[in-house]
Design an enzyme around this catalytic site. Structure first.
Site, short mmCIF file in Angstrom:
data_model
loop_
_atom_site.label_atom_id
_atom_site.label_comp_id
_atom_site.label_asym_id
_atom_site.label_seq_id
_atom_site.Cartn_x
_atom_site.Cartn_y
_atom_site.Cartn_z
N ARG A 299 0.83 -1.21 0.00
CA ARG A 299 0.00 0.00 0.00
C ARG A 299 0.86 1.26 0.00
NH1 ARG A 299 -3.60 2.78 4.47
NH2 ARG A 299 -5.14 3.81 3.15
N HIS B 173 0.52 4.45 -2.53
CA HIS B 173 0.31 5.82 -2.06
C HIS B 173 1.48 6.73 -2.43
CE1 HIS B 173 -3.28 5.35 0.88
NE2 HIS B 173 -3.36 4.49 -0.12
N ASN C 57 -3.74 8.79 4.52
CA ASN C 57 -2.54 8.18 5.10
C ASN C 57 -2.51 8.18 6.62
OD1 ASN C 57 -1.63 7.82 2.48
ND2 ASN C 57 -0.42 9.72 2.47
N HIS D 191 -6.18 -5.79 -2.43
CA HIS D 191 -7.03 -5.92 -1.24
C HIS D 191 -7.34 -7.38 -0.92
CE1 HIS D 191 -8.58 -1.47 -1.41
NE2 HIS D 191 -7.30 -1.57 -1.17
C1 HEM Z 1 -8.90 1.52 -6.11
C2 HEM Z 1 -8.86 2.45 -5.18
C3 HEM Z 1 -8.45 2.13 -3.77
C4 HEM Z 1 -9.09 2.56 -2.65
C5 HEM Z 1 -10.32 3.43 -2.59
C6 HEM Z 1 -8.37 2.00 -1.53
C7 HEM Z 1 -8.70 2.23 -0.20
C8 HEM Z 1 -8.14 1.57 0.86
C9 HEM Z 1 -8.54 1.75 2.21
C10 HEM Z 1 -9.63 2.71 2.68
C11 HEM Z 1 -7.79 0.93 2.98
C12 HEM Z 1 -7.88 0.77 4.50
C13 HEM Z 1 -7.20 1.98 5.15
C14 HEM Z 1 -7.59 2.20 6.59
O1 HEM Z 1 -7.74 1.22 7.34
O2 HEM Z 1 -7.73 3.35 6.94
C15 HEM Z 1 -6.90 0.23 2.11
C16 HEM Z 1 -5.99 -0.72 2.51
C17 HEM Z 1 -5.08 -1.32 1.66
N1 HEM Z 1 -4.89 -1.00 0.33
FE1 HEM Z 1 -6.12 0.08 -0.82
N2 HEM Z 1 -7.33 1.26 -1.97
C18 HEM Z 1 -7.32 1.32 -3.34
C19 HEM Z 1 -6.39 0.74 -4.18
C20 HEM Z 1 -5.27 0.05 -3.76
C21 HEM Z 1 -4.17 -0.33 -4.60
C22 HEM Z 1 -4.04 0.01 -6.08
C23 HEM Z 1 -3.29 -1.01 -3.82
C24 HEM Z 1 -1.96 -1.60 -4.18
C25 HEM Z 1 -1.61 -1.96 -5.40
C26 HEM Z 1 -3.86 -1.06 -2.48
C27 HEM Z 1 -3.33 -1.73 -1.42
C28 HEM Z 1 -3.89 -1.78 -0.16
C29 HEM Z 1 -3.43 -2.69 0.88
C30 HEM Z 1 -2.40 -3.78 0.71
C31 HEM Z 1 -4.17 -2.38 2.03
C32 HEM Z 1 -4.01 -3.00 3.42
C33 HEM Z 1 -2.86 -2.29 4.12
C34 HEM Z 1 -2.53 -2.77 5.52
O3 HEM Z 1 -3.07 -3.76 6.01
O4 HEM Z 1 -1.66 -2.09 6.14
N3 HEM Z 1 -5.05 -0.38 -2.48
N4 HEM Z 1 -7.11 0.65 0.82
#
Ligand code: HEM
Ligand SMILES: *[C@@H]1O[C@H](CO)[C@@H](O)[C@H](O)[C@H]1NC(C)=O
Ligand SMILES: *[C@@H]1O[C@H](CO)[C@@H](O)[C@H](O)[C@H]1NC(C)=O
Ligand SMILES: *[C@@H]1O[C@H](CO)[C@@H](O)[C@H](O)[C@H]1NC(C)=O
Ligand SMILES: *[C@@H]1O[C@H](CO)[C@@H](O)[C@H](O)[C@H]1NC(C)=O
Length: 342
Positions: A76, A80, A109, A208
């Protein structure tokens, strides 16, 4: 063609055994109409820092062994970074109160982006081997790749040669990173603005399949989106995991079947309407693209993990090619400490 032959060799272990060569990635990228990036190349540090890739992989492996979720967090972090003025390690710059406001405390973030210490530890080891040579942005790109692979996902050649920004922008982070309630048109537009298409969006969203999210970002979906959510899935999250009031920081796995395995489970969850984020479910069954583009891709990835792994790797290379604006690029450097400019 080459891609099929490579992946056809390992039908029993589609994720662990998948090794995408640079040539395959390039072929997939070109097939999807992306711009090749002439300035980055996988061999960029071959002469100047031959030990780089093993150092990064060992650092990521140690972190993931200690806490599997860290693999997701590093992935992630790279997203970002890349979506905010290109993959230039701008996200890693610490705020300096009264002087400099960066991206770490921007809305998407703050209180959720993590993994900074892992990058610091790897950077220190890289500096000890190859002083002032390898950018923080490249370390992040390699760490994201290794994280995916160590969780059971594909491995691909990472084009290298990025430089580190001397600036960061909280405003750009807020503007460029899509929110968890984004509709499909909004997601397509956010990715389209980066030259990434519906296929890239769908494949990259497969990230995800690992990691955790806070109640604060999935509350609206599990309480209010009853028409588009599996009832028992939503009911299981309401209450202790994600109360209607309070509990904002409570975590739930983004893919509960195998929360730390980089597989195609996320796409099966989308079809079953068992996902945490409104922006996730928007990819399937929302009709938001006027046709079936993302629906069809979701079904294809749900049915075929090898196809997902190949498209994900190709899309990561395309996302990793996002560069900074010219003025920022002209000032860029190889940072010695990822948290501050030299
Ligand atoms: C398509 C639009 C996307 C949205 C709206 C989005 C939104 C989010 C949100 C809201 C979270 C949780 C954050 C929190 O707990 O506050 C999250 C977690 C995560 N996102 Fe996304 N995301 C997107 C695309 C992506 C992309 C493109 C990647 C990587 C290629 C990604 C990788 C991750 C990962 C791996 C997590 C878990 C992180 C952790 O456990 O520390 N996301 N995302
Ligand atoms: C503020 O940042 C500028 C530019 O990086 C630097 O020259 C200056 O010394 C900083 N001032 C303080 C008080 O940190
Ligand atoms: C659900 O929708 C209602 C009406 O729009 C709104 O007032 C409420 O805040 C929403 N609940 C959540 C948890 O988002
Ligand atoms: C959407 O997909 C369904 C089933 O695959 C198909 O019958 C329908 O014609 C498609 N609609 C569009 C607009 O492509
Ligand atoms: C799965 O996808 C891969 C890569 O696109 C393809 O080579 C393979 O034939 C597909 N497998 C099935 C069973 O459709």
């Amino acid at each position: 063609m080459g891609a099929r032959a490579t992946m056809g060799c390992s039908p029993l272990l589609p994720f662990q055994a998948l090794w995408l060569t640079a040539a395959v990635v390039a072929a997939l990228a070109l097939a999807a109409g992306a711009q090749p990036s002439p300035s980055l190349s996988p061999g960029f540090y071959d002469a100047t820092c031959p030990g780089l890739q093993p150092i990064v992989r060992r650092g990521v492996a140690r972190a993931v062994r200690a806490e599997p979720r860290m693999g997701a967090s590093l992935l992630r972090l790279f997203f970002h970074d890349c979506f905010v003025n290109g993959c230039d390690a701008s996200v890693l710059l610490d705020d300096v109160p009264g002087n400099f406001t960066g991206e770490k405390n921007a809305g998407p973030n703050a209180n959720s982006l993590r993994g900074y210490e892992v990058i610091d530890a790897i950077k220190a080891q890289v500096e000890a081997s190859c002083k002032a040579t390898v950018s923080c942005a490249d370390i992040l790109a390699l760490a994201a790749r290794d994280a995916v692979n160590l969780l059971g996902g594909p491995r691909w050649a990472v084009p290298l040669g990025r430089r580190d920004a001397r600036d960061a922008s909280a405003g750009a982070a807020n503007a460029n990173l899509p929110p968890p309630d984004a509709s499909l048109p909004a997601l397509l537009s956010a990715f389209g603005a980066k030259g990434l298409d519906a296929r890239d969006l769908t494949a990259l969203s497969g990230a995800h399949t690992v990691g955790r999210a806070r109640c604060a970002v999935f509350r609206a979906h599990i309480y209010n989106d009853t028409a588009t959510t599996d009832a028992s899935f939503a009911a299981g999250l309401r209450g202790a995991v994600c109360p209607y009031t309070g509990g904002d920081a409570n975590l739930a796995p983004l893919e509960p079947q195998a929360p730390d395995a980089f597989d195609n489970g996320y796409f099966r969850d989308l079809v079953a309407r068992r996902v945490l984020l409104r922006s996730d479910q928007a990819l399937y069954g929302s009709g938001g693209d006027g046709g079936n583009t993302t629906d069809a891709l979701v079904r294809a990835y749900a049915a075929n993990g090898t196809a997902f792994a190949a498209d994900f790797a190709a899309a990561m290379v395309r996302m990793g090619n996002l560069g900074p604006p010219a003025a920022s690029a002209a000032a860029a450097e190889v940072r010695l400490n990822c948290r501050r400019v030299n």
